[in-house]
Write a protein that holds these residues in place. Structure first.
Motif, PDB file in Angstrom:
ATOM      1  N   THR A  45       0.864  -1.185   0.000  1.00 37.60           N
ATOM      2  CA  THR A  45       0.000   0.000   0.000  1.00 37.60           C
ATOM      3  C   THR A  45       0.900   1.235   0.000  1.00 37.60           C
ATOM      4  O   THR A  45       1.914   1.247   0.704  1.00 37.60           O
ATOM      5  N   ASP A  46       0.533   2.258  -0.789  1.00 37.06           N
ATOM      6  CA  ASP A  46       1.365   3.466  -0.806  1.00 37.06           C
ATOM      7  C   ASP A  46       0.736   4.599   0.004  1.00 37.06           C
ATOM      8  O   ASP A  46      -0.348   4.431   0.573  1.00 37.06           O
ATOM      9  N   ASP A  47       1.427   5.731   0.072  1.00 36.42           N
ATOM     10  CA  ASP A  47       0.968   6.821   0.939  1.00 36.42           C
ATOM     11  C   ASP A  47      -0.257   7.558   0.391  1.00 36.42           C
ATOM     12  O   ASP A  47      -0.817   8.418   1.069  1.00 36.42           O
ATOM     13  N   LYS A  48      -0.687   7.196  -0.834  1.00 37.72           N
ATOM     14  CA  LYS A  48      -1.935   7.761  -1.354  1.00 37.72           C
ATOM     15  C   LYS A  48      -3.107   6.824  -1.068  1.00 37.72           C
ATOM     16  O   LYS A  48      -4.230   7.064  -1.490  1.00 37.72           O
ATOM     17  N   GLY A  49      -2.803   5.707  -0.392  1.00 38.38           N
ATOM     18  CA  GLY A  49      -3.859   4.737  -0.092  1.00 38.38           C
ATOM     19  C   GLY A  49      -4.088   3.732  -1.203  1.00 38.38           C
ATOM     20  O   GLY A  49      -4.978   2.885  -1.109  1.00 38.38           O
ATOM     21  N   ASN A  50      -3.295   3.794  -2.274  1.00 34.72           N
ATOM     22  CA  ASN A  50      -3.421   2.780  -3.334  1.00 34.72           C
ATOM     23  C   ASN A  50      -2.930   1.456  -2.800  1.00 34.72           C
ATOM     24  O   ASN A  50      -1.883   1.398  -2.145  1.00 34.72           O
ATOM     25  N   THR A  51      -3.669   0.384  -3.104  1.00 33.55           N
ATOM     26  CA  THR A  51      -3.237  -0.925  -2.654  1.00 33.55           C
ATOM     27  C   THR A  51      -3.435  -1.925  -3.791  1.00 33.55           C
ATOM     28  O   THR A  51      -4.142  -1.644  -4.764  1.00 33.55           O
ATOM     29  N   GLN A  52      -2.799  -3.076  -3.672  1.00 29.69           N
ATOM     30  CA  GLN A  52      -2.889  -4.061  -4.750  1.00 29.69           C
ATOM     31  C   GLN A  52      -4.252  -4.752  -4.719  1.00 29.69           C
ATOM     32  O   GLN A  52      -4.724  -5.153  -3.656  1.00 29.69           O
ATOM     33  N   PRO A  53      -4.860  -4.946  -5.884  1.00 31.59           N
ATOM     34  CA  PRO A  53      -6.156  -5.621  -5.943  1.00 31.59           C
ATOM     35  C   PRO A  53      -5.989  -7.140  -5.955  1.00 31.59           C
ATOM     36  O   PRO A  53      -4.914  -7.644  -6.271  1.00 31.59           O
ATOM     37  N   LEU A  54      -7.063  -7.854  -5.618  1.00 25.39           N
ATOM     38  CA  LEU A  54      -7.049  -9.314  -5.731  1.00 25.39           C
ATOM     39  C   LEU A  54      -6.823  -9.710  -7.182  1.00 25.39           C
ATOM     40  O   LEU A  54      -6.109 -10.652  -7.484  1.00 25.39           O
ATOM     41  N   GLN A  55      -7.445  -8.963  -8.059  1.00 24.20           N
ATOM     42  CA  GLN A  55      -7.376  -9.256  -9.491  1.00 24.20           C
ATOM     43  C   GLN A  55      -7.143  -7.939 -10.217  1.00 24.20           C
ATOM     44  O   GLN A  55      -7.980  -7.049 -10.143  1.00 24.20           O
ATOM     45  N   ALA A  56      -6.002  -7.827 -10.900  1.00 17.40           N
ATOM     46  CA  ALA A  56      -5.722  -6.584 -11.629  1.00 17.40           C
ATOM     47  C   ALA A  56      -6.658  -6.480 -12.824  1.00 17.40           C
ATOM     48  O   ALA A  56      -7.251  -7.467 -13.247  1.00 17.40           O
ATOM     49  N   ASP A  57      -6.772  -5.257 -13.367  1.00 14.19           N
ATOM     50  CA  ASP A  57      -7.625  -5.018 -14.539  1.00 14.19           C
ATOM     51  C   ASP A  57      -7.022  -5.675 -15.762  1.00 14.19           C
ATOM     52  O   ASP A  57      -6.053  -5.168 -16.329  1.00 14.19           O
ATOM     53  N   TRP A  58      -7.621  -6.761 -16.207  1.00 13.00           N
ATOM     54  CA  TRP A  58      -7.153  -7.423 -17.427  1.00 13.00           C
ATOM     55  C   TRP A  58      -7.304  -6.457 -18.599  1.00 13.00           C
ATOM     56  O   TRP A  58      -8.282  -5.713 -18.682  1.00 13.00           O
ATOM     57  N   ASN A  59      -6.305  -6.421 -19.477  1.00  8.73           N
ATOM     58  CA  ASN A  59      -6.414  -5.592 -20.678  1.00  8.73           C
ATOM     59  C   ASN A  59      -5.725  -6.312 -21.830  1.00  8.73           C
ATOM     60  O   ASN A  59      -4.893  -7.194 -21.611  1.00  8.73           O
TER      61      ASN A  59
END
Ligand SMILES: Nc1nc2c(c(=O)[nH]1)N[C@H]1C(S)=C(S)[C@@H](COP(=O)(O)O)O[C@H]1N2
Ligand SMILES: [Mo]
Length: 349
Positions: A318-332
């Motif tokens: 988790t970073d200082d902006k509150g971003n955290t890793q998702p269970l499943q990233a956005d497939w593209n």
């Protein structure tokens, strides 16, 4: 230093693409011989005697800078974690086209160079400049379009004028190795690696949006061919890896060190958490490295395991902006920006 000098892991031969051997992560700074390599074309041949860096387009005085002239400009040194947008592509389901990078298309080095802004100011950048194009000396054909293309990328003027956007001349205190862009490359901290153009030959200020294929065909996020919500790849998402143990490892009961690293292009990494119960509960790991701008942070966890069995280990940053890793990233479609929570299985016997 390193007991085991693992080399890079090949992903393709021509062009040469190779991963950092994450399993041997043992220092914060990636040694030159292990730093990942990502190329779109065969290597260019660049005789240093003839090399100059041109700055042209919307500038009052176009300039040509020799290596010596650049070297004499004031320089700064920054630690920078660089990750390829295709890192972890191999873990997307369904799979996507392209080099099947596992977790090592990322490295960390000290880059020394002249802030681009200094040079744009010397050339007299005009107020109507909106973007700046960076052209590499490497070129070749593409499968999707007719013709020859250099590797060229642009930055919005604000990012080009950021005091930490560098025309780098040195990597880890020595002239940049040939495979990493000698004599000079762009370094764009916090952005995915495609922005950091190697073997720079030309910089052009423009008043419109650059439409080169490495800007508009590649490094664009879209979920289907008809997706109308396309966006360019820019800042690195918060991400982490487990270096040791490896997935499917078989170990004895007792004490083990779990180690890895974490980074974010959106800010400082504040938290790395580990879970042994499928994400029900999370513990904060211990830091090996301090908090530092643009830098990954290695971490470790001392694991005491008494019971034989199959263990699933997950890690999320988790970073200082509150971003955290998702269970499943956005497939593209292109398989970029995979920052799904990392998970390994370990068998204790
Ligand atoms: N001229 C040029 N610059 C380039 C590339 C390239 O193919 N040609 N690849 C880009 C990509 S996609 C990445 S991830 C980084 C990789 O830098 P490295 O090979 O030093 O690790 O360089 C970027 N700069
Ligand atoms: Mo990349």
């Amino acid at each position: 230093m390193d007991l085991y000098h693992a080399g890079r892991i090949p992903r393709s031969i021509i062009p040469e693409n190779q991963e950092f051997p994450m399993l041997s992560l043992s220092s914060r700074i990636t040694p030159e011989f292990q730093y990942y390599i990502r190329n779109h074309f065969p290597y260019p041949s660049l005789p240093l005697n003839d090399w100059v860096l041109k700055i042209e387009g919307l500038v009052h005085k176009p300039i040509s800078l020799s290596y010596q002239t650049l070297y004499q400009c004031p320089q700064i040194t920054l630690p920078v974690t660089m990750e390829c947008a295709g890192n972890k592509r191999a873990y997307y389901q369904p799979k996507t086209k392209g080099d099947q990078w596992e977790q090592g298309a990322v490295s960390h080095a000290l880059w020394t160079g002249v802030p681009l802004r200094t040079l744009l100011q010397i050339a007299g950048i005009m107020p109507d400049a909106r973007e700046v194009i960076f052209e590499g000396a490497d070129a070749g054909e593409r499968v999707d379009l007719p013709g020859m293309f250099p590797f060229a990328r642009s930055l919005p003027i604000e990012k080009a004028m950021d005091p930490d956007t560098l025309i780098a001349l040195c990597m880890n205190g020595k002239p940049i190795p040939y495979k990493h862009g000698y004599p000079a490359r762009l370094i764009v901290p916090n952005w995915y690696g495609m922005a950091s153009v190697k073997w720079l030959s030309r910089i052009v200020a423009i008043d419109h949006v650059f439409m080169g294929p490495f800007q508009t065909n590649d490094y664009v996020i879209y979920r289907s061919e008809t997706d109308s919500q396309r966006r360019p790849v820019t800042l690195m998402k918060v991400n982490s890896v487990i270096a040791q143990p490896t997935d499917q490892a078989v170990v004895r009961r007792g004490r083990h060190f779990i180690t890895g690293t974490a980074w974010s292009g959106h800010g400082l990494v504040k938290k790395v958490q580990i879970s042994f119960d499928h994400g029900e509960t999370w513990d904060q790991v211990f830091w090996i490295d301090s908090e530092e701008k643009y830098s990954w942070r290695r971490w470790m966890w001392e694991w005491h395991v008494a019971e034989p069995g199959t263990y699933t280990i997950r890690v999320k940053a988790t970073d200082d902006k509150g971003n955290t890793q998702p269970l499943q990233a956005d497939w593209n479609v292109k398989g970029y920006e995979n920052n799904s929570i990392f998970q390994i299985k370990v068998y204790v016997e």
